[in-house]
Scaffold this active site. Structure first.
Site, PDB file in Angstrom:
ATOM      1  CE1 TYR A  30      -3.519   2.374   0.012  1.00  0.00           C
ATOM      2  CE2 TYR A  30      -2.744   3.182   2.011  1.00  0.00           C
ATOM      3  CZ  TYR A  30      -3.772   3.412   0.843  1.00  0.00           C
ATOM      4  OH  TYR A  30      -4.447   4.505   0.750  1.00  0.00           O
ATOM      5  CB  SER A  34      -4.648  11.620   5.136  1.00  0.00           C
ATOM      6  OG  SER A  34      -5.513  11.254   4.503  1.00  0.00           O
ATOM      7  CG  HIS A  66      -1.686  11.137  -4.946  1.00  0.00           C
ATOM      8  ND1 HIS A  66      -2.702  11.799  -4.297  1.00  0.00           N
ATOM      9  CD2 HIS A  66      -1.641   9.980  -4.128  1.00  0.00           C
ATOM     10  CE1 HIS A  66      -3.376  11.302  -3.603  1.00  0.00           C
ATOM     11  NE2 HIS A  66      -2.602  10.221  -3.205  1.00  0.00           N
TER      12      HIS A  66
END
Ligand SMILES: Cc1cc2nc3c(=O)[nH]c(=O)nc-3n(C[C@H](O)[C@H](O)[C@H](O)COP(=O)(O)O)c2cc1C
Length: 391
Positions: free
Chosen positions: A45, A130, A287
């Site tokens: 991830y 976040s 990103h």
């Protein structure tokens, strides 16, 4: 005055007593150790980017095209003469560095966001929290020093507004709207493991703790597994907002007095439209290559954005920062500060607070030492004049 470079003295002195650092001393070393040690799903991830991961690689190699031209004998190298501090969007930082918003930190540590808040506060750098955090905004706000809130603008304005309000009430000093993720990019590493953390209820703590979100649920998500499953499905329907346009920034402007930055800008015309609509800053970023593989390296997008909006908005940089001299290059090209991403996330997974501290101190010490040895006492000494093309 900065003394981040003292990290090396500390290490060499400990070496006299026979100690060597527990953790690797480079960002690449941290990634490699994380690959060996972390749970494969957690590692995938964090490490994974979109498709063939060419843009992720390009983000780092773009720095190879610039070389610094140190200016010796300017009296910047001694102890106590440098001050790396900056003020960005009204936030004072001891160095031009904020931790990038990284979601789902529970994959790496159960106290993830709180640890990042505590360590960034201790070091005097910034944190960007976040929306996809594993810890509610209010809890992180209590532990944090200088922090900004990253907004994934959901497909429901009441919910978006609630997030912004909660962040402001918890002490956030700016809102960072991420523009490049209305849906997830194609990420083979996660696909190979068929693993999307949100579907397991991870990384949605800010939704589950939100009154507007909870009002949409038939049953509280803590009540049963089925109720959590229904909450996750509600999240699926709300996560991405495909209707956003630059003009929507004007609406956000009405909701908050906090400075607004937009993260995920690569084209100068987008930057212009966003600033016209009221953004105070743009964050040049792809990103970390996690969205559109083959897209331009973030560093290659920076000069045109600075040339287009740099006179009326702050331009920040994100994607590919691995060393102190990367920070110098980005600032020399006109960035006011940088976001630092994966390396501290690996540190968190490897050693909790010690790992985040280690990853940040590596960057800060390298930056501080290189600034001094290049004749720079502070960020005002960084400009295009410090750079040469490597070609
Ligand atoms: C595991 C992971 C999770 C992320 N989560 C978010 C997020 O929730 N919001 C966001 O705006 N960016 C998110 N990002 C992107 C980072 O903020 C940043 O843009 C990226 O890490 C920069 O690339 P680098 O780490 O390779 O330098 C995430 C990145 C990673 C690696």
């Amino acid at each position: 005055m900065s003394s981040f470079a003292d990290f090396q003295n500390e290490i060499y002195l400990a070496g006299l007593a026979g100690a060597v650092p527990d953790l690797p001393m480079t960002a690449a070393g941290l990634a490699e150790r994380a690959r060996e040690v972390l749970d494969p799903k957690a590692f995938a991830y964090v490490a994974g980017s979109a498709s063939a991961e060419r843009t992720a690689a390009a983000n780092e190699s773009a720095f190879d095209r610039y070389r610094l031209v140190p200016r010796m004998w300017r009296g910047a190298s001694g102890p106590g003469v440098r001050d790396l501090s900056v003020e960005v969007l009204g936030t004072r930082l001891a160095a031009p560095i904020l931790t990038a918003p990284v979601g789902v930190l529970e994959l790496l540590h159960e106290r993830g966001e709180t640890i990042v808040a505590e360590v960034t506060r201790e070091l005097g750098v910034g944190m960007v929290l976040s929306t996809a955090a594993s810890t509610p905004i209010e809890e992180v706000g209590k532990a944090a020093g200088s922090w900004w809130y990253q907004l994934y603008w959901p497909a429901d304005d009441d919910l978006a507004r609630s997030f912004v309000q909660r962040a402001a009430e918890s002490g956030a000093q700016a809102i960072v709207v991420t523009a490049d993720t209305p849906s997830l990019g194609w990420r083979p590493r996660d696909l190979e493991l068929a693993h999307l953390p949100f579907l397991y209820g991870k990384g949605i703590a800010n939704y589950l703790s939100d009154p507007v979100f909870r009002a949409k649920l038939a049953a509280p998500p803590e009540e049963s597994e089925e109720a959590l499953r229904m909450a996750v499905l509600t999240w699926v329907g709300l996560f991405g907002n495909h209707g956003l346009r630059p003009a929507d920034i004007a609406r956000l402007r009405e909701w908050t007095e906090l400075p607004i930055a937009v993260k995920g800008v690569l084209h100068p015309d987008d930057a212009r439209q966003l600033v016209d609509a009221g953004a105070d800053a743009v964050v040049v970023s792809n990103h970390g290559g996690r969205q559109v593989d083959g897209s331009i390296a973030a560093l290659d997008a920076l000069p045109a954005v600075v040339a287009t909006v740099g006179d009326r908005a702050d331009v920040l940089f994100d994607s590919g920062i691995r060393t102190g001299t990367d920070v110098m290059v980005a600032l020399s090209l006109g960035a006011k500060a940088v976001f630092y991403g994966r390396p501290w996330a690996y540190g968190l997974g490897l050693a909790g607070a010690d790992g985040v501290r280690h990853a940040l101190r590596l960057l800060l010490a390298d930056l501080d030492a290189a600034m001094g040895l290049s004749g720079c006492r502070g960020v005002a000494d960084l400009s295009r004049a410090m750079l040469s093309s490597a070609r």
